[in-house]
Design an enzyme around this catalytic site. Sequence first.
Site, mmCIF file in Angstrom:
data_model
loop_
_atom_site.group_PDB
_atom_site.id
_atom_site.type_symbol
_atom_site.label_atom_id
_atom_site.label_comp_id
_atom_site.label_asym_id
_atom_site.label_seq_id
_atom_site.Cartn_x
_atom_site.Cartn_y
_atom_site.Cartn_z
ATOM 1 N N SER A 183 5.193 -5.813 2.944
ATOM 2 C CA SER A 183 3.877 -5.940 3.585
ATOM 3 C C SER A 183 2.900 -6.699 2.676
ATOM 4 O O SER A 183 3.106 -7.873 2.389
ATOM 5 C CB SER A 183 3.347 -4.548 3.968
ATOM 6 O OG SER A 183 2.155 -4.639 4.710
ATOM 7 N N LEU A 184 1.874 -6.017 2.172
ATOM 8 C CA LEU A 184 0.924 -6.648 1.251
ATOM 9 C C LEU A 184 1.631 -7.305 0.068
ATOM 10 O O LEU A 184 1.185 -8.326 -0.467
ATOM 11 C CB LEU A 184 -0.058 -5.590 0.736
ATOM 12 C CG LEU A 184 -0.946 -6.030 -0.429
ATOM 13 C CD1 LEU A 184 -2.051 -6.931 0.071
ATOM 14 C CD2 LEU A 184 -1.487 -4.839 -1.184
ATOM 15 N N HIS A 212 0.970 -3.033 11.114
ATOM 16 C CA HIS A 212 2.242 -3.552 11.639
ATOM 17 C C HIS A 212 2.538 -3.087 13.056
ATOM 18 O O HIS A 212 3.633 -3.322 13.560
ATOM 19 C CB HIS A 212 3.408 -3.252 10.691
ATOM 20 C CG HIS A 212 3.207 -3.853 9.328
ATOM 21 N ND1 HIS A 212 3.093 -5.209 9.137
ATOM 22 C CD2 HIS A 212 3.047 -3.297 8.103
ATOM 23 C CE1 HIS A 212 2.891 -5.455 7.854
ATOM 24 N NE2 HIS A 212 2.838 -4.313 7.210
ATOM 25 N N GLN A 247 2.782 -11.244 10.181
ATOM 26 C CA GLN A 247 3.306 -9.980 9.660
ATOM 27 C C GLN A 247 2.452 -8.782 10.057
ATOM 28 O O GLN A 247 2.961 -7.666 10.169
ATOM 29 C CB GLN A 247 3.452 -10.027 8.127
ATOM 30 C CG GLN A 247 2.156 -10.181 7.367
ATOM 31 C CD GLN A 247 2.208 -9.590 5.964
ATOM 32 O OE1 GLN A 247 1.313 -8.851 5.621
ATOM 33 N NE2 GLN A 247 3.178 -9.905 5.150
ATOM 34 N N GLN A 260 0.827 -1.198 0.000
ATOM 35 C CA GLN A 260 0.000 0.000 0.000
ATOM 36 C C GLN A 260 0.864 1.251 0.000
ATOM 37 O O GLN A 260 1.935 1.278 0.595
ATOM 38 C CB GLN A 260 -0.901 0.019 1.239
ATOM 39 C CG GLN A 260 -2.082 -0.918 1.152
ATOM 40 C CD GLN A 260 -2.995 -0.805 2.357
ATOM 41 O OE1 GLN A 260 -2.988 -1.656 3.229
ATOM 42 N NE2 GLN A 260 -3.787 0.248 2.408
ATOM 43 N N ARG A 269 -8.282 -9.173 4.493
ATOM 44 C CA ARG A 269 -7.207 -8.592 5.312
ATOM 45 C C ARG A 269 -7.445 -7.107 5.516
ATOM 46 O O ARG A 269 -7.305 -6.575 6.624
ATOM 47 C CB ARG A 269 -5.864 -8.839 4.626
ATOM 48 C CG ARG A 269 -4.626 -8.316 5.359
ATOM 49 C CD ARG A 269 -3.395 -8.681 4.546
ATOM 50 N NE ARG A 269 -2.142 -8.293 5.171
ATOM 51 C CZ ARG A 269 -1.470 -7.173 4.911
ATOM 52 N NH1 ARG A 269 -1.988 -6.295 4.046
ATOM 53 N NH2 ARG A 269 -0.308 -6.920 5.489
#
Length: 322
Positions: A96-97, A205, A254, A10, A121
């Site tokens: 991340s994603l 996170h 994560q 993102q 998610r």
Amino acid sequence: MSFGFVFPGQGSQSIGMLAKLAAADTTGASGVVRATFDEAGAVLGYDLWKLLQEGPEDQLNATERTQPAMLVAGVATWRYWRGLGGDLPVVVSGHSLGEFTALVCAEALEFRTAVDLVRFRGQVMQEAVPLGTGAVAAILGLDEAKLQEACQEAAQGRVVEPVNFNAPGQVVIAGHSDAVQRAIEAAKARGAKRAVLLPVSVPVHSSLMRGAADRLAERLKNVEIRTPRVRFVSAVDAVVHEKPADIHELLARQLPNPVRWWDTVRALASGDIAQLIECGPGKVLTGLNRRIEKRPGLEFLALEDPASVEAALAATQGVVNA
């Protein structure tokens, strides 16, 4: 020599992204880029390509839409690359994603399953923290020890933590809005060159994501994950993961844990690779990667339009991935 691929998360989304790639795409009947978005739209129940090209921007930036958009954009770019004869990389990773995108391209995760999974998610992330109560900020030019001190001083019984170790001197913090604002001031007082709020309402996170991680872990029990065809390095710990059971656990872990991007890039670059290529819209990771790794001879590229794809194809021609 060989090359690796990395996939953005993102923050790299924008209205009009991939338009040039789609316009130049003659792969298949309707072009692989549009076909990939059509396939995802059938899962999502709305026209994802139209949202990307026309907006409105606030809808694209809603996390339950941003996450499918970025995953699909990465996969579409990957399919475009492969359709033009681009070779497989020797290693993949994601920010991340972007880890979900990397796993789809490594054939560990089925594409349609991943589209629905990242939509979920995004939903559980937003539901974990009421809108307006979470915040995210970028802190530039402050060492890690002083930033930790600033967060500890600012917490005052609330949550504020470093969450993205993007590059030396560039760290993102997240947590409760009031604590993040105090941490910005504390970081500036300790000599940060810049400390600014980012337009992100979900403190991803941070430990505030533990509830979302639990819900994601439950959902993952019904998701098939296979051994990756391409070596996969996670940005959670900068380590290679091959076992499906480990990857299941990792994808939930994560969410409430930091992205250790600079450790991950150094791990990727420690192998015998000649190029590290960002696959997806924008060049955010490419900029970070150049700041992280200065090894002579290592080239950083981004696949964001036809010209950059052609340049990467030329650069990797004759590269042996083994």
